[in-house]
Design a protein around this motif. Structure first.
Motif, short mmCIF file in Angstrom:
data_model
loop_
_atom_site.label_atom_id
_atom_site.label_comp_id
_atom_site.label_asym_id
_atom_site.label_seq_id
_atom_site.Cartn_x
_atom_site.Cartn_y
_atom_site.Cartn_z
N VAL A 1 -3.10 3.42 -7.44
CA VAL A 1 -2.11 4.05 -7.64
C VAL A 1 -0.86 2.67 -8.67
CG1 VAL A 1 -2.90 6.18 -7.45
CG2 VAL A 1 -0.57 4.38 -6.25
N ASP A 2 0.18 3.03 -8.87
CA ASP A 2 1.00 1.65 -9.28
C ASP A 2 2.07 2.23 -8.05
OD1 ASP A 2 3.13 0.55 -9.90
OD2 ASP A 2 3.51 1.50 -11.76
N TRP A 3 2.56 1.64 -7.35
CA TRP A 3 3.10 1.66 -5.54
C TRP A 3 4.89 1.66 -6.41
CZ3 TRP A 3 2.49 4.39 -2.17
CH2 TRP A 3 0.05 4.82 -1.95
N ASP A 4 4.87 1.30 -7.65
CA ASP A 4 6.19 0.70 -8.23
C ASP A 4 7.09 1.83 -8.59
OD1 ASP A 4 8.77 -0.81 -8.48
OD2 ASP A 4 7.95 -1.83 -10.74
N PHE A 5 6.22 3.85 -8.54
CA PHE A 5 6.15 4.79 -9.44
C PHE A 5 7.48 5.01 -9.19
CE2 PHE A 5 4.73 8.40 -11.27
CZ PHE A 5 4.62 8.55 -12.48
N PRO A 6 8.43 5.69 -9.34
CA PRO A 6 9.85 5.97 -8.96
C PRO A 6 9.65 7.37 -8.72
CG PRO A 6 9.72 6.57 -11.31
CD PRO A 6 8.13 5.91 -11.23
N VAL A 7 8.28 7.83 -7.92
CA VAL A 7 8.51 8.68 -6.56
C VAL A 7 8.89 8.79 -5.01
CG1 VAL A 7 7.44 10.42 -8.27
CG2 VAL A 7 6.68 8.70 -6.76
N GLU B 1 7.18 13.26 -2.26
CA GLU B 1 7.12 14.09 -3.26
C GLU B 1 5.51 13.21 -3.35
OE1 GLU B 1 11.19 13.47 -6.57
OE2 GLU B 1 10.30 11.72 -5.47
N VAL B 2 4.70 12.06 -2.94
CA VAL B 2 3.56 11.99 -3.38
C VAL B 2 3.19 12.93 -2.61
CG1 VAL B 2 2.20 10.36 -2.66
CG2 VAL B 2 3.71 9.21 -3.68
N MET C 1 2.25 15.94 -4.01
CA MET C 1 0.95 16.18 -5.06
C MET C 1 0.09 16.96 -4.23
SD MET C 1 1.72 12.26 -6.58
CE MET C 1 2.68 12.54 -7.57
N GLN D 1 11.73 5.33 -1.51
CA GLN D 1 11.01 5.13 -2.90
C GLN D 1 9.44 4.65 -2.18
OE1 GLN D 1 10.82 2.36 -5.23
NE2 GLN D 1 8.96 3.30 -6.36
N ILE D 2 8.22 4.99 -2.56
CA ILE D 2 7.06 4.56 -1.96
C ILE D 2 7.10 2.89 -2.34
CG2 ILE D 2 5.88 6.66 -2.15
CD1 ILE D 2 5.02 5.63 -4.95
N SER D 3 7.87 2.08 -2.88
CA SER D 3 7.47 0.91 -3.49
C SER D 3 8.68 0.18 -1.68
CB SER D 3 8.34 -0.05 -4.44
OG SER D 3 9.74 -0.33 -4.06
N GLN D 4 9.17 0.67 -1.47
CA GLN D 4 9.59 0.29 -0.01
C GLN D 4 8.76 0.28 0.97
OE1 GLN D 4 14.13 0.97 -0.71
NE2 GLN D 4 13.70 0.09 -2.89
N PHE E 1 -0.47 8.50 1.73
CA PHE E 1 -2.10 8.79 1.04
C PHE E 1 -2.26 10.11 2.11
CE2 PHE E 1 -3.27 6.75 -2.71
CZ PHE E 1 -2.78 6.68 -3.52
#
Lengths: 270, 458
Positions: A102-108, A112-113, A116, A152-155, A165
């Motif tokens: 997945v793209d970890w730059d996604f704005p969630v 929130e992940v 899911m 945020q997940i990219s951080q 996950f």
């Protein structure tokens, strides 16, 4: 792997398989562009065990998982979960995909992940409620990163992303977990946390099928192992099937060299 | 129905501009309202399109609308109409648009052609076919194709009352669908395989998203034109992403930016009717985009550089203060004294602590002076102020906490610890410090790591 002596029922299409195994794979073949990737897989998983899938690159480990989960088309094969067709049993299944998928730059955010994981039980068009978020938060706490819920997940670091996950899969409250390389490129602390989590799941009677790449830790972490190289080379309790002969069959001629290199490395390190 | 009269241009005044912007005239009101609604829906759908990484797919889709539009027009004419039946025209356009995107997907799944090449092929083939058909339609005797060209570049002013209602209803419906399926689209965009493992009909969901994009495209065809509609889909979403890391907020912001662009763009174009509305709307949207790119609060360039500058300064300050503190420790008459006293330190020794030049140190000192960390300094020596000394001991303590933590808990070789701790200590929060103290069973830190630091800084 385990066969029970139940008398074959009339409606059972595969009487040779155990009817209450968490997962029985019958005659599974998968091909990409007409080139077979895995052949004739025939397996019953024992309940309440931690099961590793090992094999060289391109052996079809991820493919096996994805085929079981119906994510890629099968050429042939039948998947049963606790005796019933896979499609009817989806709520019993948890999935941890590869982290890079997945793209970890996604704005969630992390929370929130994880939420899911409960989407399946919320239902279409319905909003996410506080109780769903609370459940997700609980799962995050269980993997030890409850304090990062709003991040945020990219951080997050790689290990923290992997935990997110895992938490999402926990929130699914499944009976049977498919995990694709959860130990790939994680820090030592995360590795310990994952192992502890796997053991806890096992104690609750859940079954985990884990793609694993580190042969050195297979015997320590897993009680069953599936050696895969396009076909199942061997499957069974780690103590019985995880030995050199089988490994050589799985990894082919290159294994001794790899093993030598690995041993040399280990000696150098210690 | 063309209210954009040349006279308007000649008598351009703020009075009229105000009238238009605040919808004081009926025609303008309908055009501006429907373009704003379109902008809102495009902003919503566009966010998902962007996050699904299908931006170019939207482009292929909109170009593929042209042949369908002309075919629908020809069919209308054949059946004896004037060809000015908007619902039928939009249906035709949407049909080939969707067919075009289906072709892209088919090419990807059944041939070895990659996505981008597939889109390029579909886009040019369909658009080419559309242009040829348009030419044929224009040469047919007795047909008035003037309205058709406006669909390519957009002409908001050409909108009729019945059109206005249809387009507005569609735009609102698209927006509502996006909100209703927010959760589903989010998971689809983030982790398609996971959605599939939940048993969701991912393919149908994907198709529905495509359908919404097709709907925005045909709704926007009249106002913005099918060539530029992609900008209306992508730019507001991309701009919104610079302001937030939260998907919900991004959706609303993107819708807002789309709506404002539509409003301002349509107003301007009704004042300057010679200019195509689509282009003006896009220019307005891209001004907002550029502003967001620069000043966005989440990932704007200015913000990012400021953050970096701030971090660099913080690190510089911490290095300086720690160097002073460690020098004070080394100067302490009793080496085991856990608390060195604050006193003047030779500048030479500070320079020797790290790989920095006298120049670097001077610069840091000047800044430290402004921050009241220095009592006084000259070319030979310096002394810390009371607050500077307190800060220095705190920083040194944190740094050592990390060093110890790294060695004892994270299996890092002692020779690597100093460097790692250096880069990480700057991110320590007070809670983490407390946690470390607890973990290590240390309460009074400055004393214990002495032998350690002596080792690391021989």
């Amino acid at each position: 792997m385990t066969k029970t002596n139940l008398p074959p029922a009339e409606d059972d299409p595969h009487p040779e398989h155990s009817r209450d195994a968490p997962l029985s794979i019958h005659d599974l073949t998968v091909a990409y562009h007409r080139k077979p990737v895995i052949w004739d897989i025939d397996l019953d998983l024992p309940e309440g065990k931690l099961i590793a899938v090992v094999g060289p690159n391109g052996a079809g480990k991820s493919t096996l998982l994805k085929a079981c989960l119906d994510l890629i088309p099968r050429v042939s094969g039948d998947i049963r979960v606790y005796g019933k067709p896979y499609r009817q049993q989806r709520s019993l299944i948890g999935y941890v995909p590869q982290r890079e998928s997945v793209d970890w730059d996604f704005p969630v955010s992390a929370l929130e992940v994880v939420t899911m994981g409960v989407y399946g039980s919320i239902g279409w068009f319905r909003p996410v409620l506080r109780k769903h978020r609370a459940k997700a938060q609980e799962a995050l706490e269980k993997v030890g990163i409850g304090h990062l819920a709003g991040r945020q997940i990219s951080q997050l670091s790689g290990g923290q992303q992997q935990r997110v996950f895992l938490a999402r899969a926990l929130a699914q409250e499944a009976q049977l977990y498919f995990m694709d390389e959860p130990f790939a490129a994680v820090d030592a602390a995360t590795e310990r946390a994952i192992v502890a989590l796997l053991r806890e799941l096992q104690q609750q009677g859940k079954t985990c099928l884990v793609v694993h790449h580190d042969l050195a830790t297979v015997a320590r972490y897993f009680d069953h192992v599936i050696l895969l190289n396009m076909r199942v080379v061997a499957a069974g309790p780690t103590a019985e099937v995880f030995h050199n002969e089988n490994l050589q069959k799985t990894y082919g001629g290159k294994m001794p060299l790899l093993e030598e290199a690995g041993q040399a490395l280990r000696q150098n390190l210690s | 129905m063309f209210f954009g009269d040349p006279i308007l241009l000649a008598t351009f005044s703020w009075e009229i501009f105000r009238e238009v912007l605040f919808l004081q005239e009926y025609n303008t009101r309908t055009v501006v309202t429907s373009t704003s609604l379109l902008g809102i829906s495009a902003g919503m759908v566009g966010s998902f399109l962007l996050l699904r990484k299908r931006s170019l797919m939207g482009d292929a889709l909109s170009h593929a609308c042209l042949p369908g539009l002309v075919i629908a027009f020809l069919v209308l004419v054949l059946f004896g109409g004037t060809g000015r039946n908007l619902p039928i025209l939009l249906l035709g356009a949407g049909a080939t648009g969707l067919f075009g995107s289906a072709m892209v997907l088919w090419l990807r799944n059944h041939t070895r052609i990659k996505d981008d090449a597939g889109m390029g092929i579909v886009l040019s083939v369909f658009f080419g076919a559309g242009v040829v058909l348009l030419n044929i339609a224009q040469k047919m005797p007795g047909t008035r194709t003037a309205g058709l060209e406006s669909f390519i570049y957009g002409q908001a002013a050409a909108m009729m009352r019945a059109d206005f209602i249809l387009l507005s209803v569609l735009a609102v419906a698209i927006t509502l669908w996006c909100l209703a399926l927010k959760k589903e689209f989010t998971l689809l965009c983030f982790d398609e395989n996971f959605a599939r493992s939940l048993g969701w009909p991912v393919q149908r969901l994907d198709l529905f998203l495509l359908l919404l994009i097709a709907a925005v495209t045909v709704v926007g065809m009249q106002a913005v034109g099918l060539i530029l509609i992609i900008a209306f889909l992508i730019i507001p979403a991309a701009a919104a992403r610079f302001w937030t890391d939260n998907l919900g907020r991004m959706l609303f912001l993107s819708a807002f930016i789309g709506g404002i662009s539509g409003w301002v763009g349509a107003s301007l174009s009704s004042l300057l009717p010679r200019l195509p509305a689509g282009a003006i709307v896009v220019l307005v949207a891209s001004s907002i985009f550029i502003f967001s790119l620069l000043f966005g609060s989440a990932r704007g360039i200015v913000r990012r550089n400021l953050d970096q500058l701030r971090l660099r300064r913080k690190i510089g300050r911490q290095h300086l203060l720690r160097a002073v503190y460690e020098t004070l420790e080394q100067m302490s008459p009793t080496p085991d004294d856990p608390f060195p006293r604050n006193r003047p330190v030779p500048l030479e020794r500070i320079v020797a602590q790290r790989s920095w030049t006298r120049q670097d140190v001077r610069k840091l000192l000047r800044r430290a002076e402004r921050e009241d960390h220095l009592h006084e300094w000259n070319e030979r020596e310096l002394s810390l102020s009371e607050s500077g000394f307190g800060e220095a001991s705190r920083i040194t303590r944190n740094h050592r906490l990390w060093e110890i933590f790294m060695i004892t808990h994270a299996d890092i070789a002692p020779s690597h610890v100093d460097r790692d701790a250096d880069s990480v200590e700057h991110l320590l929060s007070p809670e983490m410090v407390r946690e470390l103290e607890e973990k290590l069973g240390l309460q009074n830190i400055p004393a214990s790591p002495h032998p350690l630091t002596r080792e690391v800084h021989p």
